[in-house]
Design a protein around this motif. Structure first.
Motif, PDB file in Angstrom:
ATOM      1  N   MET A  13       0.929  -1.239   0.028  1.00  0.00           N
ATOM      2  CA  MET A  13      -0.023   0.105   0.074  1.00  0.00           C
ATOM      3  C   MET A  13       0.896   1.248   0.091  1.00  0.00           C
ATOM      4  SD  MET A  13      -3.207   0.704   2.396  1.00  0.00           S
ATOM      5  CE  MET A  13      -4.463   2.075   2.319  1.00  0.00           C
ATOM      6  N   GLN A  14       1.679   1.683  -1.082  1.00  0.00           N
ATOM      7  CA  GLN A  14       2.391   2.500  -1.314  1.00  0.00           C
ATOM      8  C   GLN A  14       1.758   3.920  -1.833  1.00  0.00           C
ATOM      9  OE1 GLN A  14       5.477   2.360  -0.053  1.00  0.00           O
ATOM     10  NE2 GLN A  14       5.053   0.306   0.705  1.00  0.00           N
ATOM     11  N   HIS A  18       0.955   6.399  -0.381  1.00  0.00           N
ATOM     12  CA  HIS A  18       1.623   7.754   0.069  1.00  0.00           C
ATOM     13  C   HIS A  18       2.730   8.328  -0.683  1.00  0.00           C
ATOM     14  CE1 HIS A  18       4.871   5.141   1.632  1.00  0.00           C
ATOM     15  NE2 HIS A  18       5.501   6.162   2.257  1.00  0.00           N
ATOM     16  N   TYR A  55      -5.737   9.722   4.060  1.00  0.00           N
ATOM     17  CA  TYR A  55      -5.173   8.436   3.629  1.00  0.00           C
ATOM     18  C   TYR A  55      -4.358   7.590   4.937  1.00  0.00           C
ATOM     19  CZ  TYR A  55      -1.080   5.218   2.369  1.00  0.00           C
ATOM     20  OH  TYR A  55      -0.449   4.394   2.282  1.00  0.00           O
ATOM     21  N   MET A  56      -3.970   8.300   5.891  1.00  0.00           N
ATOM     22  CA  MET A  56      -3.465   7.735   6.999  1.00  0.00           C
ATOM     23  C   MET A  56      -4.693   7.087   7.830  1.00  0.00           C
ATOM     24  SD  MET A  56      -0.687  10.039   8.782  1.00  0.00           S
ATOM     25  CE  MET A  56       1.192  10.302   7.982  1.00  0.00           C
ATOM     26  N   ARG A  69      -6.056   3.858   5.981  1.00  0.00           N
ATOM     27  CA  ARG A  69      -5.286   2.787   5.709  1.00  0.00           C
ATOM     28  C   ARG A  69      -5.355   1.421   6.076  1.00  0.00           C
ATOM     29  NH1 ARG A  69      -2.654   5.343   9.914  1.00  0.00           N
ATOM     30  NH2 ARG A  69      -1.398   3.892  11.469  1.00  0.00           N
ATOM     31  N   TYR A  70      -4.887   0.477   5.380  1.00  0.00           N
ATOM     32  CA  TYR A  70      -4.976  -1.104   5.738  1.00  0.00           C
ATOM     33  C   TYR A  70      -3.758  -1.634   5.304  1.00  0.00           C
ATOM     34  CZ  TYR A  70      -6.726  -5.707   5.814  1.00  0.00           C
ATOM     35  OH  TYR A  70      -6.876  -7.016   6.095  1.00  0.00           O
ATOM     36  N   TYR A 107      -0.789  -1.365   6.656  1.00  0.00           N
ATOM     37  CA  TYR A 107       0.570  -0.465   6.235  1.00  0.00           C
ATOM     38  C   TYR A 107       1.127  -0.428   7.432  1.00  0.00           C
ATOM     39  CZ  TYR A 107       3.770   2.740   4.199  1.00  0.00           C
ATOM     40  OH  TYR A 107       4.855   3.543   3.947  1.00  0.00           O
ATOM     41  N   TYR A 131      -9.972  -0.059  13.196  1.00  0.00           N
ATOM     42  CA  TYR A 131      -9.999   1.064  12.014  1.00  0.00           C
ATOM     43  C   TYR A 131     -10.240   2.449  12.957  1.00  0.00           C
ATOM     44  CZ  TYR A 131     -15.166   1.349  11.669  1.00  0.00           C
ATOM     45  OH  TYR A 131     -16.552   1.561  11.780  1.00  0.00           O
ATOM     46  N   SER A 174      -4.413   8.806  13.800  1.00  0.00           N
ATOM     47  CA  SER A 174      -3.967   9.543  12.400  1.00  0.00           C
ATOM     48  C   SER A 174      -4.451  10.980  12.452  1.00  0.00           C
ATOM     49  CB  SER A 174      -4.375   9.031  11.323  1.00  0.00           C
ATOM     50  OG  SER A 174      -3.970   7.543  11.097  1.00  0.00           O
ATOM     51  N   MET A 205       3.138   6.346  10.344  1.00  0.00           N
ATOM     52  CA  MET A 205       1.878   5.277   9.942  1.00  0.00           C
ATOM     53  C   MET A 205       2.275   3.853  10.596  1.00  0.00           C
ATOM     54  SD  MET A 205       0.561   6.059   6.145  1.00  0.00           S
ATOM     55  CE  MET A 205       2.011   6.269   5.476  1.00  0.00           C
TER      56      MET A 205
END
Length: 326
Positions: free
Chosen positions: A1-2, A4, A40-41, A44-45, A47, A83, A90, A128
């Motif tokens: 999951m790149q 970012h 995004y943070m 995220r999943y 990551y 989550y 975050s 993260m």
């Protein structure tokens, strides 16, 4: 999951959009970029090195643990779903970062913030990963502003450090800050720069690996860190050549901070400079446990660098930067 990586590149490019007097960047570009990264943070999943570790420790019944810093334990147990914890930590982190950028970062260098956030090893990735440290950072961000930069109220600063330590014990090292600030400020900046050069050389030789073993060996019988884990990790990664090269690249911004340190009169620069020197010292020493501490300090390093770059002569920063008033 790149995701970012392209996301941060987008933020760098957006912050390069011309803006008269910086109004458009300050009111629209920076908040929009911060919102993108926050979202995004928050969603995220899978990551980060500790993503599943936190899930197993706090939400999986078969491996759930009650052994952690008490305030983070309470914070984690507010939420019924994992989550929700990821999103809340975050948001707390990005609120703290946005405050510092908006308060002290010159608008001409917003792109520098995102570039450093993306490129310096351990920054965005560590943000993260270590949720306990992130929450401790959020507390320390407020305490550093109120009781270290805006005023020198040592007692209240110590209280803030204690509260942050209850989220992650690494925050306790801030207790030394009031004691060493003046001592660091009195040392000539280029003395530190020479030290950073030697530290960079050491990172190629494996000397830092031996230092890691020594430190983790001393801590092996304490409860401060999982010494066995870090000794194993140090054996694999501390003397890694690629990591040493990446660290050496930070000598360039370190040079500018040291060069202009005595010329900056901006509010809070002395404190930003001291925090930057501590950040760079830990970073160049390249102990594996470093990111537990540099995570607190990276924003102050970037702000100090931006303040120094703003003082450069137009010819030193190139014709492109001359189009904006610095």
């Amino acid at each position: 999951m790149q995701v970012h990586i392209p996301l941060l590149i987008l933020c760098v490019l957006l912050c390069l959009i011309p803006s008269k007097n910086g109004t458009f960047r300050e009111k629209w570009i920076m908040p929009f970029c911060m919102l993108l990264i926050t979202v995004y943070m928050a969603i995220r999943y899978d990551y980060g090195l500790d993503f599943w570790s936190y899930y197993n420790a706090f939400f999986l019944e078969t491996t759930r643990t009650e052994v952690t810093e008490p305030l983070f334990w309470l914070f984690a147990h507010i939420f019924s779903k994992y989550y929700q914890l990821v999103a809340a930590s975050s948001i707390a982190l990005m609120i703290a970062i946005y405050f510092w950028v908006k308060k002290y970062m010159p608008y001409q260098w917003y792109s520098l913030f995102f570039l450093c956030f993306m490129c310096i090893p351990g920054m965005s990735f560590s943000m993260m990963t270590a949720m306990r440290t992130v929450m401790a950072f959020a507390v320390m961000a407020w305490g550093l502003y109120k009781y270290y930069i805006k005023s020198n109220k040592v007692g209240l600063f110590v209280v803030t450090v204690i509260i942050a330590t209850l989220f992650h014990n690494s925050a306790i090292f801030f207790l030394l800050l009031p004691l060493i600030t003046n001592a660091i400020w009195k040392v000539k900046p280029f003395v530190f720069f020479i030290i950073f050069i030697f530290f960079s050389i050491f990172s190629f030789t494996g000397i830092t690996q031996e230092i890691s073993y020594s430190i983790f060996g001393l801590l092996k019988n304490t409860t401060l860190i999982d010494a066995d884990y870090y000794m194993h990790y140090a054996e694999k990664y501390v003397s890694n050549v690629n990591g040493a090269i990446a660290r050496s690249m930070l000598l360039f911004p370190a040079f500018f901070i040291c060069k202009y340190a005595r010329k900056i009169k901006d509010e809070g620069f002395k404190q930003f400079y001291v925090l930057s020197i501590i950040y760079l010292s830990i970073y160049f020493l390249s102990l594996d446990i470093e990111f537990r501490f540099t995570l607190y300090l990276f924003i102050f390093f970037i702000i100090a660098l931006a303040m120094c770059l703003r003082k450069m002569k137009p010819l030193e920063i190139g014709r492109a930067s001359c189009r904006e008033r610095v």
